[in-house]
Write a protein that holds these residues in place. Structure first.
Motif, PDB file in Angstrom:
ATOM      1  N   ASN A 183       0.824  -1.213   0.000  1.00 24.16           N
ATOM      2  CA  ASN A 183       0.000   0.000   0.000  1.00 24.16           C
ATOM      3  C   ASN A 183       0.857   1.261   0.000  1.00 24.16           C
ATOM      4  N   GLU A 184       2.005   1.196  -0.678  1.00 27.61           N
ATOM      5  CA  GLU A 184       2.869   2.368  -0.790  1.00 27.61           C
ATOM      6  C   GLU A 184       2.134   3.455  -1.570  1.00 27.61           C
ATOM      7  N   ARG A 185       2.310   4.672  -1.102  1.00 30.86           N
ATOM      8  CA  ARG A 185       1.597   5.775  -1.743  1.00 30.86           C
ATOM      9  C   ARG A 185       2.311   6.274  -2.994  1.00 30.86           C
ATOM     10  N   ASN A 186       3.580   5.954  -3.091  1.00 30.99           N
ATOM     11  CA  ASN A 186       4.314   6.429  -4.259  1.00 30.99           C
ATOM     12  C   ASN A 186       5.507   5.522  -4.531  1.00 30.99           C
ATOM     13  N   LEU A 187       6.112   5.735  -5.693  1.00 31.56           N
ATOM     14  CA  LEU A 187       7.246   4.901  -6.088  1.00 31.56           C
ATOM     15  C   LEU A 187       8.386   5.005  -5.080  1.00 31.56           C
ATOM     16  N   LEU A 188       8.544   6.194  -4.538  1.00 31.83           N
ATOM     17  CA  LEU A 188       9.661   6.422  -3.631  1.00 31.83           C
ATOM     18  C   LEU A 188       9.609   5.466  -2.434  1.00 31.83           C
ATOM     19  N   GLU A 189       8.428   5.329  -1.857  1.00 32.84           N
ATOM     20  CA  GLU A 189       8.302   4.438  -0.701  1.00 32.84           C
ATOM     21  C   GLU A 189       8.656   3.012  -1.074  1.00 32.84           C
ATOM     22  N   LEU A 190       8.232   2.626  -2.260  1.00 36.49           N
ATOM     23  CA  LEU A 190       8.502   1.257  -2.695  1.00 36.49           C
ATOM     24  C   LEU A 190       9.996   1.048  -2.942  1.00 36.49           C
ATOM     25  N   ILE A 191      10.608   2.039  -3.557  1.00 36.48           N
ATOM     26  CA  ILE A 191      12.042   1.948  -3.839  1.00 36.48           C
ATOM     27  C   ILE A 191      12.821   1.854  -2.532  1.00 36.48           C
ATOM     28  N   ARG A 192      12.405   2.669  -1.577  1.00 36.57           N
ATOM     29  CA  ARG A 192      13.094   2.644  -0.290  1.00 36.57           C
ATOM     30  C   ARG A 192      12.848   1.333   0.438  1.00 36.57           C
ATOM     31  N   LYS A 193      11.668   0.806   0.224  1.00 37.12           N
ATOM     32  CA  LYS A 193      11.330  -0.442   0.915  1.00 37.12           C
ATOM     33  C   LYS A 193      12.254  -1.576   0.483  1.00 37.12           C
ATOM     34  N   ILE A 194      12.665  -1.549  -0.784  1.00 36.85           N
ATOM     35  CA  ILE A 194      13.520  -2.658  -1.210  1.00 36.85           C
ATOM     36  C   ILE A 194      14.999  -2.373  -0.926  1.00 36.85           C
ATOM     37  N   GLY A 195      15.248  -1.312  -0.182  1.00 38.01           N
ATOM     38  CA  GLY A 195      16.611  -1.106   0.297  1.00 38.01           C
ATOM     39  C   GLY A 195      17.447  -0.155  -0.529  1.00 38.01           C
ATOM     40  N   ILE A 196      16.797   0.614  -1.388  1.00 34.75           N
ATOM     41  CA  ILE A 196      17.569   1.616  -2.127  1.00 34.75           C
ATOM     42  C   ILE A 196      17.266   2.970  -1.506  1.00 34.75           C
ATOM     43  N   ASP A 197      18.275   3.601  -0.974  1.00 35.53           N
ATOM     44  CA  ASP A 197      18.070   4.885  -0.315  1.00 35.53           C
ATOM     45  C   ASP A 197      18.122   5.986  -1.344  1.00 35.53           C
ATOM     46  N   MET A 198      16.973   6.198  -1.942  1.00 38.76           N
ATOM     47  CA  MET A 198      16.839   7.222  -2.959  1.00 38.76           C
ATOM     48  C   MET A 198      17.075   8.579  -2.301  1.00 38.76           C
ATOM     49  N   PRO A 199      17.960   9.402  -2.843  1.00 39.71           N
ATOM     50  CA  PRO A 199      18.173  10.696  -2.204  1.00 39.71           C
ATOM     51  C   PRO A 199      16.981  11.634  -2.417  1.00 39.71           C
ATOM     52  N   THR A 200      16.633  12.415  -1.420  1.00 43.07           N
ATOM     53  CA  THR A 200      15.565  13.421  -1.586  1.00 43.07           C
ATOM     54  C   THR A 200      15.807  14.580  -0.636  1.00 43.07           C
ATOM     55  N   PHE A 201      15.268  15.704  -0.980  1.00 43.18           N
ATOM     56  CA  PHE A 201      15.196  16.830  -0.046  1.00 43.18           C
ATOM     57  C   PHE A 201      13.764  17.127   0.342  1.00 43.18           C
ATOM     58  N   CYS A 202      12.880  16.977  -0.623  1.00 37.74           N
ATOM     59  CA  CYS A 202      11.578  17.593  -0.387  1.00 37.74           C
ATOM     60  C   CYS A 202      10.488  16.589  -0.084  1.00 37.74           C
ATOM     61  N   TYR A 203      10.851  15.329   0.059  1.00 41.57           N
ATOM     62  CA  TYR A 203       9.810  14.369   0.397  1.00 41.57           C
ATOM     63  C   TYR A 203       9.800  14.133   1.881  1.00 41.57           C
ATOM     64  N   HIS A 204       8.618  14.106   2.425  1.00 41.99           N
ATOM     65  CA  HIS A 204       8.455  13.845   3.836  1.00 41.99           C
ATOM     66  C   HIS A 204       7.152  13.106   3.987  1.00 41.99           C
ATOM     67  N   SER A 205       7.235  11.911   4.550  1.00 44.42           N
ATOM     68  CA  SER A 205       6.047  11.050   4.507  1.00 44.42           C
ATOM     69  C   SER A 205       4.837  11.706   5.148  1.00 44.42           C
ATOM     70  N   GLU A 206       5.060  12.651   6.050  1.00 45.31           N
ATOM     71  CA  GLU A 206       3.901  13.216   6.746  1.00 45.31           C
ATOM     72  C   GLU A 206       3.471  14.572   6.202  1.00 45.31           C
ATOM     73  N   LEU A 207       4.130  14.995   5.114  1.00 40.04           N
ATOM     74  CA  LEU A 207       3.762  16.282   4.531  1.00 40.04           C
ATOM     75  C   LEU A 207       3.235  16.059   3.121  1.00 40.04           C
ATOM     76  N   SER A 208       2.602  17.094   2.577  1.00 33.73           N
ATOM     77  CA  SER A 208       2.084  16.952   1.223  1.00 33.73           C
ATOM     78  C   SER A 208       3.256  16.803   0.246  1.00 33.73           C
ATOM     79  N   ILE A 209       2.954  16.214  -0.888  1.00 31.30           N
ATOM     80  CA  ILE A 209       3.974  16.034  -1.917  1.00 31.30           C
ATOM     81  C   ILE A 209       4.269  17.383  -2.559  1.00 31.30           C
TER      82      ILE A 209
END
Ligand code: FMN
Ligand code: SF4
Ligand code: SF4
Ligand code: SF4
Ligand code: SF4
Ligand code: SF4
Ligand code: SF4
Ligand code: SF4
Ligand code: SF4
Ligand code: FES
Ligand code: FES
Ligand code: FES
Lengths: 633, 681, 170
Positions: free
Chosen positions: B19-45
């Motif tokens: 039930n990942e809300r976006n690709l980023l969560e899924l990518i991170r789930k499989i162990g790839i630490d995708m770099p980001t600045f502006c994503y925050h799971s509790e804030l709007s996209i």
């Protein structure tokens, strides 16, 4: 409210206009008004009255339920007729005379000679490049080589809804509302092949189909009249000259997607367009063409006008929506698309002014008729704003597939020098699509202009700005100009666009000011690519286009700047190294006398010489030389 | 979506879509630490940093944070173009950045710095464009350095979306875009409540807690000074993270050792004064209930919440418990008792508070917490500051032996310890109040209803035959909703705990930065609940040392006169925070009569009478040719009034005038013009 | 200082007017941009306090209104001159050498891109991109008057005329 009877209104208007002895149409677009066209109109009305000619400024079509019997002269105005350069324009009907550059002081002569005497005043006629005087617009190549569909109605009185109706206006909307389902409307638009004129060329019917598919009790139609592309004014002239076509297009779009509310978003730099749109909406409401229960059905549609507040990026759909919602106009990532989640998170269709103004024709005449001009994949016509170094600047409409050559040389009358004169300067390039577009070169003069062909050469139709540039134009400076524009107009949200455009501008400055090396070019290209691929919205994604396309088409010019430290056109002052070509110099001494620092020496009738250490690159000598002997400036 | 079967492909690997809300969560789930600045799971996209770009087959380059996973999607998180773009992206940011890593608070814990390293950025090929904007150091809680900001907007969104404050926002555009308080004021001049959540989400050093390390060191090094510290509950379950220990591990004992090594004379436990807070607060609650005083009652131990209420809901000031926060009770206790106990000159006693919190820095310096001309608490150090002080001495906390807190203020019950998590204050208060009211031992000390991460927790507790309705909220946005509901009559409670930070103090603005706040909250809270269990006692009322403390210094029992003087406080209406004044007539200057009319900005029913009065006064002054003698101004007040009165100052003469109704209005005008006439003479 | 003078002479019922605007727009947050446009129309620019007043009336943080007001080019946060030149530097005007006019204006009025209003608050010089009258390029707006196919000389003459007229009135 009783339902409007379009046939009756049309008949009344036609009957009234047939009874007129004369109709004089004075251009009331921004350009002509700026040059005093309304003063011309008032003076003319005043003088005619003195001469006992019946004059009306507003044509009543019915009196006490009877067709109007006015038989005098109707002085109407029109929207921009596209030839602002020659404005103010005065058309005299039915004589079919077009006077250009008319001033208030010309009015007595026009009244005496033409209106009372029936004679044509030669000096007010348009004269072609070859010196031929043209009596009416039908004789003027600028006009008769065009095909005016969207602009066709721009000769009507924009403030009279009845005239629009008399020309078939609102019949399309009525048909869509009373005889068709949403699906049928969409099908017709899909079949017409209409593609969005806002830049992307996305099939309009498909966009509507997606929005219809998003189920919601509330949906919106937005007309994008932001037209921020500097050097383009097609949408302005449509809104000023034919506002009801925009409204009708929006009603049809609303029917198609089942919306009941809409916004017309107009740039605030277009006060006249705002005024005419507001006025037209008011009149349409009065006539029962907007509001509840249109044409006796339970379909209703309300329309608001919103003025922009000065941000180019608000032409982008999501930024435009943010702006209507009272926020900073910063784009949002897509998906979700407005078709799913738009204004106030409701499904929303956003279309360009010209796109919407094309719709009534399709509804009325059918997809097949619409398709009869243009190309297979890009049917219909396109308006362009033709500007720059071309004899006839103005607004033109041609079928898709017309060649650049036709536009520049036949309609535009050829390439001029920097002062606007036809002195045999050569064509260098056309910038198409403004700051997000690319340049077209001499080799592409015979390319058919349509959405797909232009893409193959790295350009795009874009909004429709066409800026012609002669061979004295430095392409790097042009690229820098656009870069400066996008840099100023970037909303600043995403990194590639905010920081990348700034650095690209700095790199271009390095090139222009002689600090560049091979790495500069390399970094410029890499940055351009990163900005193009990485930016959040179309502004950033397309901002590098002018740089990339000039790099592709005028690489030698870049290399001259970078490696030889010269600007082939001499426009880049920092790189200027003025020299006198001995072969051409007649030794007339004109240059030496003009040089403010005494850098030029030489004997009379012998080739002169410039001392590069003294020269301050002011350009005075070049301007003084009548033999084109001075180069490198 | 069908969760059981849907899969997609990431870098050639088949991945099940949950039930990942976006690709980023899924990518991170499989162990790839995708770099980001502006994503925050509790804030709007937001989609601005463009670091999370991936290549989606058939669709092109898309942002992983704003794209939903779809069955059958094939994506690549790395390619030549993506690599090139990320690197250029970081280089571009660095070109517009004050690159002062060695002296930056966030060095070694900065996303920009680590990205540059990860991506192998070895040089910045671009021109340096950063403009040396002034650093905002005025706030007692936070420091903002715009030169380090990457404009990811996380702070703006947390402040607006989570905290519903909106003290900072984007301003200007394009290359001039910046994050700033209104009119580029300093943070302390606007509505900021000092919660520090902006600093907690900031990926760089652009917003950091205000530092007091150096001041504390110099006190420690001053031989004439006796420096004492007290450690807040939430600190102990997070500090270890800075030293490679697992979050949630209670490092209180090691921390005491470390502080002793550093030179602190005494180290206490703020949980002790938390117990004491409960004595006062629960007593106050019982008093309010039995004597039918103002209800509901709100907790007062979070200074960010208190400032929030003072600013937006001044009408609820009487509802806030007057009990001081544990920090300020510690301050009072220290000042009242330590000089005697430790045998030091009061002037040489330096009181330091170690907190998970930036708002406590603000609280400590409030004038109302000055006693005999000195702040009760001299310095407030955050968890991160303390960890840096420890490291600066080369102390390896993880390897230290444990020490016990100093007595008597090192003894606490579990009730005082759980203060550090949302629901903790409520639970501790219930342990006290229920037993006090029912006059019999509690069957169970656990009140599970008020635990956990739900935004608003509600419970009805049977006490002494009536129902006590309680609610617990964390995050000020949730607090705002709750108060709005109360105002609208949609909710009714007797006792409400509010913590400004989501999750409570365990995720305060002074805690170690965490990439996964939700998880951090859970494990840190679990750490505190464990500590509760392992503590000797659980109920604050059983803390005999608190009882003794009352006997020694605070009038013998909660609610005594002395307790009221030193352990309670009062609040300030901050609604007038928008102290905007618009001058309507005249120019300010010496010897002129100031006429100030308070105008309420909130929508009035019908015509705004205050504005009308104002323009009548202006007209009068013009007519009487008083331009050179008076200055007429409007002072804006965002509160609502219905009483038909207006407050007008003519010189020093401030009074309210009745203006509803024509007769009253003209009488008021007459009186005021009279006053003006008199004043100009 | 001048700010206050300007305000008091130009406005009668200062707050009554802004309240009318707010009322007309239903005190609706989403009408923020039209509200600011109308407020600016009446008061010529958006003062700090006016922004605060609007923000608190709509119940939104002043930082948000400040953010909106500084985003859009049309909002002025400082008073503008009595006469505003708006010079088009859109593509069409640019290739027709609009910058020559700009330079002439700056020189004549002793202004620059950073300082675009004269100290006596008489003149402001702004650039805009495309006024939609590209056929007349280069285009200059003086207040609401359009001057097409403009030359530096012609525009400088306008200033001379204004100054002469103002001298006469004194
Ligand atoms: C930066 C930017 C500016 C734009 N400006 C305009 C504009 O001024 N007018 C317009 O119609 N479309 C503009 N567009 C395109 C719109 O986003 C949108 O695609 C268009 O209005 C859709 O209408 P259409 O389908 O009729 O073309 C712009 C896009 C971008 C990225
Ligand atoms: S591409 Fe430019 S305009 Fe678009 S969102 Fe990014 S910064 Fe803003
Ligand atoms: S460019 Fe100017 S300074 Fe140089 S030679 Fe020519 S006139 Fe003299
Ligand atoms: S003006 Fe031209 S031709 Fe005459 S001397 Fe100079 S370079 Fe030679
Ligand atoms: S914010 Fe990060 S990159 Fe910038 S100076 Fe601090 S540690 Fe270095
Ligand atoms: S990492 Fe490099 S630049 Fe930074 S402090 Fe160490 S040596 Fe200096
Ligand atoms: S400390 Fe809290 S209130 Fe202040 S700006 Fe940061 S998030 Fe907003
Ligand atoms: S201050 Fe920090 S969180 Fe806020 S925008 Fe800048 S980098 Fe992002
Ligand atoms: S919840 Fe705790 S850490 Fe957060 S502001 Fe309140 S007291 Fe400070
Ligand atoms: S305005 Fe008259 S032709 Fe354009
Ligand atoms: S995380 Fe996706 S754009 Fe920043
Ligand atoms: S470019 Fe100047 S008016 Fe369009």
């Amino acid at each position: 409210m009783t339902t409007i009877n379009l046939e009756k209104v049309a008949a009344a208007f036609k009957s009234a206009s047939e009874k007129l002895s004369r109709r004089i149409i004075i251009c009331g677009g921004t350009g002509c008004m700026a040059n005093g066209s309304m003063l011309v109109r008032d003076a003319m009305a005043e003088l005619l009255k003195q001469k006992n000619v019946d004059v009306e400024l507003e044509l009543k079509t019915e009196e006490n339920g009877e067709h109007c019997n006015f038989t005098g002269t109707y002085l109407s105005k029109s929207g921009c007729q596209g030839f602002c350069q020659r404005g103010p324009l005065v058309h005299i009907m039915p004589d079919n005379i077009l006077y250009t550059k008319v001033k208030v002081t010309d009015v007595p002569e026009i009244v005496e000679e033409t209106l009372l005497g029936g004679r044509v005043i030669e000096r007010l006629l348009y004269e072609t490049v070859d010196g031929v005087k043209c009596k009416g617009d039908h004789e003027i190549p600028f006009y008769n080589r065009q095909k005016r569909v969207v602009l066709h109605n721009c000769m009507i009185e924009p403030e009279n809804v009845n005239e629009y109706i008399a020309r078939g206006g609102y019949f399309g909307a009525r048909k869509a509302i009373t005889e068709m389902t949403s699906e049928q409307v969409i099908q017709e638009v899909i079949e017409s092949g209409l593609r969005g004129r806002g830049g992307g060329g996305f099939p309009t019917g498909l966009k509507w189909k997606f929005t219809l598919a998003s189920k919601n009790d509330k949906k919106y139609v937005i007309c994008n009249g932001d037209e921020g592309d500097p050097g383009a004014f097609m949408d302005r002239s449509v809104m000023e000259g034919n506002p009801h076509a925009v409204i009708e297009g929006m009603i049809i779009a609303a029917k198609a997607i089942q919306a009941n509310e809409g916004y017309v978003y107009v740039r605030a730099e277009y006060p006249l367009a705002v005024k005419r749109m507001r006025h037209a909406i008011e009149k349409a409401e009065e006539a029962g063409l907007l509001g509840e229960n249109l044409f006796g059905t339970d379909f209703g549609f309300r329309l608001h006008v919103m003025e922009g507040a000065g941000a180019f990026v608000c032409g982008e759909e999501t930024a435009l929506i943010a702006s209507i919602e009272g926020k900073r106009g910063m784009p949002m990532p897509k998906p979700p698309f407005p078709a799913q989640c738009g204004l106030w998170k409701k499904p929303t269709v956003i279309n360009n002014v010209e796109t919407l103004a094309s719709v009534p024709f399709i509804m009325r005449e059918g997809a097949a008729v619409y398709r009869s001009c243009g190309t297979e994949k890009s049917p219909g016509t396109k308006t362009f704003a033709l500007t720059g170094h071309v004899a006839n600047t103005g607004l033109i409409e041609v079928p898709f597939g017309t060649t650049l050559r036709e536009i520049v040389y036949n309609i535009g009358g050829g390439v001029t020098d920097n002062s606007g004169k036809l002195t045999g300067r050569d064509f260098k390039a056309v910038q198409i699509g403004g700051p997000s577009g690319g340049c077209l070169t001499k080799e592409m003069l015979d390319l058919p202009m349509d959405f797909d062909t232009l893409k193959t050469v790295g350009a795009m139709v874009g909004s429709g700005g066409l800026v012609v540039m002669n061979d004295q134009t430095c392409m790097i400076k042009i690229a820098r100009f656009f870069m400066q524009f996008t840099q100023n107009e970037s909303c600043g949200k995403c990194v590639p666009c905010r920081e990348g455009t700034k650095q690209m501008l700095a790199l271009l400055d390095d090139i222009i000011e002689g600090r560049a090396t091979a790495e500069t070019l390399e970094l410029l290209e890499a940055t351009a690519k990163a900005v193009q691929l990485g930016s959040l919205c179309g502004l950033g994604k397309t901002a590098p286009n002018p740089v990339l396309s000039t790099l592709r088409n005028f690489r030698d010019e870049y290399e001259a700047h970078v490696f030889k430290k010269t600007c082939p056109t001499g426009e880049c002052k920092a790189l200027a190294r003025p020299e006198i070509v001995a072969d051409k110099c007649r030794g007339c001494t004109a240059c030496a006398r003009k040089c403010p620092v005494g850098a030029i020496t030489g004997e009379v009738k012998k080739p002169h010489h410039i001392d590069p250490d003294k020269c301050i690159k002011c350009g005075a000598c070049k301007a003084a030389c009548r033999f084109d002997a001075i180069i490198g400036l | 979506m069908n969760n059981t079967t849907a899969t997609m492909t990431i870098n050639g690997l088949k991945v099940a879509i949950g039930n990942e809300r976006n690709l980023l969560e899924l990518i991170r789930k499989i162990g790839i630490d995708m770099p980001t600045f502006c994503y925050h799971s509790e804030l709007s996209i937001y989609g601005a940093c463009r670091l999370c770009l991936v290549e989606v087959e058939k669709r092109g380059i898309m942002a992983a944070c704003s794209t939903k996973p779809e069955a059958g999607m094939v994506i690549h998180t790395d390619s030549k173009d993506l690599r090139m773009m990320r690197k250029i992206n970081v280089e571009l940011l660095l070109a517009n950045h004050s690159r002062e890593c060695p002296s930056c608070m966030r060095s070694a814990n900065c996303t920009l710095q680590s990205l540059a390293r990860r991506l192998g950025v070895t040089e910045v090929r671009y021109k340096q464009t950063q403009k040396n904007a002034p650093i905002d150091k005025a706030s007692p809680s936070l420091e903002r350095d715009p030169n380090k900001c990457v404009l990811c907007g996380d702070c703006v969104r947390v402040c607006t979306e989570v905290q519903s404050v909106g003290a900072i926002d984007f301003a200007f555009r394009g290359a001039n875009a910046r994050v700033a308080p209104a009119f580029d004021k300093n943070l302390n001049e606007v509505e900021c409540v000092n919660c520090g959540q902006c600093a907690a989400v900031c990926p760089t050093g652009a917003i950091v807690p205000k530092q007091q390390r150096e001041q504390v060191w110099s006190q420690i090094h001053d031989k004439s000074k006796t420096v004492v510290a007290s450690i807040a509950p939430a600190v102990r379950v997070a500090l270890g993270e800075m030293f490679g220990l697992k979050g949630g591990e209670n490092v209180a004992g090691k921390l005491v050792t470390a502080l002793k090594l550093m030179g602190f004379a005494e180290v206490y436990d703020t949980s002790f004064t938390a117990d004491m807070t409960i004595f006062e607060e629960a007593t106050e609650l019982i008093d309010r209930i039995t004597n039918k005083k103002t209800m509901p009652m709100f907790t007062s131990c979070c200074p960010a919440w208190v400032k929030f209420a003072e600013t937006y809901f001044p009408e609820f000031i009487p509802n806030i418990s007057s009990t001081r926060s544990p920090q300020q009770i510690y301050g009072a206790v220290a000042r009242e008792t330590l000089p005697g106990k430790l045998g030091v000159n009061p002037e040489n006693l330096v009181v330091v508070s170690i907190m998970p919190c930036t708002a406590k820095k603000f609280e400590a310096q409030l004038p109302k917490f000055k006693h005999d001309g000195r702040q009760d608490i001299d310095y407030v150090l955050t968890t991160v500051e303390v960890s840096q002080m420890i490291s600066s001495m080369g102390i390896r906390l993880d390897e230290l032996p444990i020490s016990a807190f100093d007595m008597p203020y090192g003894f606490a019950t579990g009730g005082g310890v759980i203060f550090g998590t949302t629901g903790g204050v409520m639970e501790a208060a219930l342990r006290y109040a229920v037993e006090k009211i029912e006059q019999k031992p509690l069957a169970s000390v656990d009140f599970a209803e008020v635990r956990g991460g739900t935004p608003r927790k509600e419970a009805e507790i049977e006490v002494g035959g009536t129902k006590l309705r309680v609610a617990v909220v964390h995050g000020l946005g949730n607090a705002r909703k709750l108060v709005d509901d109360i105002k609208a009559g949609k909710a009714q409670y007797d006792f409400i705990e509010v913590m400004a930070c989501p999750g409570g103090c365990v995720c305060g603005g002074g805690q170690p930065i965490t990439q996964n706040p939700e998880l951090a909250r859970q494990i840190r809270a679990a750490g505190l609940y464990n500590a509760d269990k392992t503590q000797q006692l659980q109920k604050p009322q059983d803390n005999h040392l608190v009882v003794r403390c009352y006997e020694e210094a605070f009038g013998g029992c909660p609610g005594s006169h002395k307790a009221h003087e030193r352990l309670h406080t009062h609040y300030q209406d901050r609604a007038q925070l928008f102290d905007a004044q618009e001058i309507m007539l005249g120019m300010p200057g010496e010897g002129k009569v100031d006429v100030v009319v308070t105008v309420h900005t909130v929508k009035q029913d019908g015509e705004n009478k205050e504005a009308a009065l104002l323009s009548q006064l202006v007209a009068y002054a013009k007519q009487q040719n008083l331009r050179d003698k008076v200055v007429i101004a409007a002072s804006f007040n965002p509160a609502r009034t219905n009483d038909g009165k207006v407050c007008v100052a003519v010189g020093d003469n401030v009074a309210e005038y009745q203006i509803d109704g024509d007769v009253a209005a003209s009488a008021a005008l007459k009186e005021l013009t009279g006053l003006i006439d008199a004043a100009v003479k | 200082m001048l700010e206050t003078m300007e305000k008091t002479s130009a406005m009668k019922d200062y707050l009554v007017e802004v309240n009318r605007i707010l009322e007309k727009n239903n005190y609706s947050e989403s009408r923020l941009i039209p509200i600011l446009q109308e407020v600016q129309e009446v008061y010529k620019y958006l003062s700090k306090d006016m922004i605060t007043y609007v923000a608190s009336s709509l119940g939104v943080p002043p930082s948000r209104v400040y953010g909106v007001a500084t985003f859009y080019a049309h909002f002025a946060l400082k008073p503008k001159g009595k006469h505003v030149f708006r010079l088009c530097d859109g593509t069409a005007c640019h290739v027709k050498k609009s910058h020559g006019i700009l330079e002439a204006l700056y020189k004549r009025l002793n202004l620059s891109a950073e300082k675009n209003t004269s100290d006596d608050l008489k003149f402001t010089v702004e650039t805009v991109s495309c006024l939609g009258a590209c056929g007349l390029a280069p285009v200059v707006l003086l207040n609401d008057e359009v001057h097409g196919q403009a030359t530096p000389e012609q525009i400088i003459a306008l200033i001379d005329k204004i100054e002469a007229a103002e001298k006469e009135n004194k």
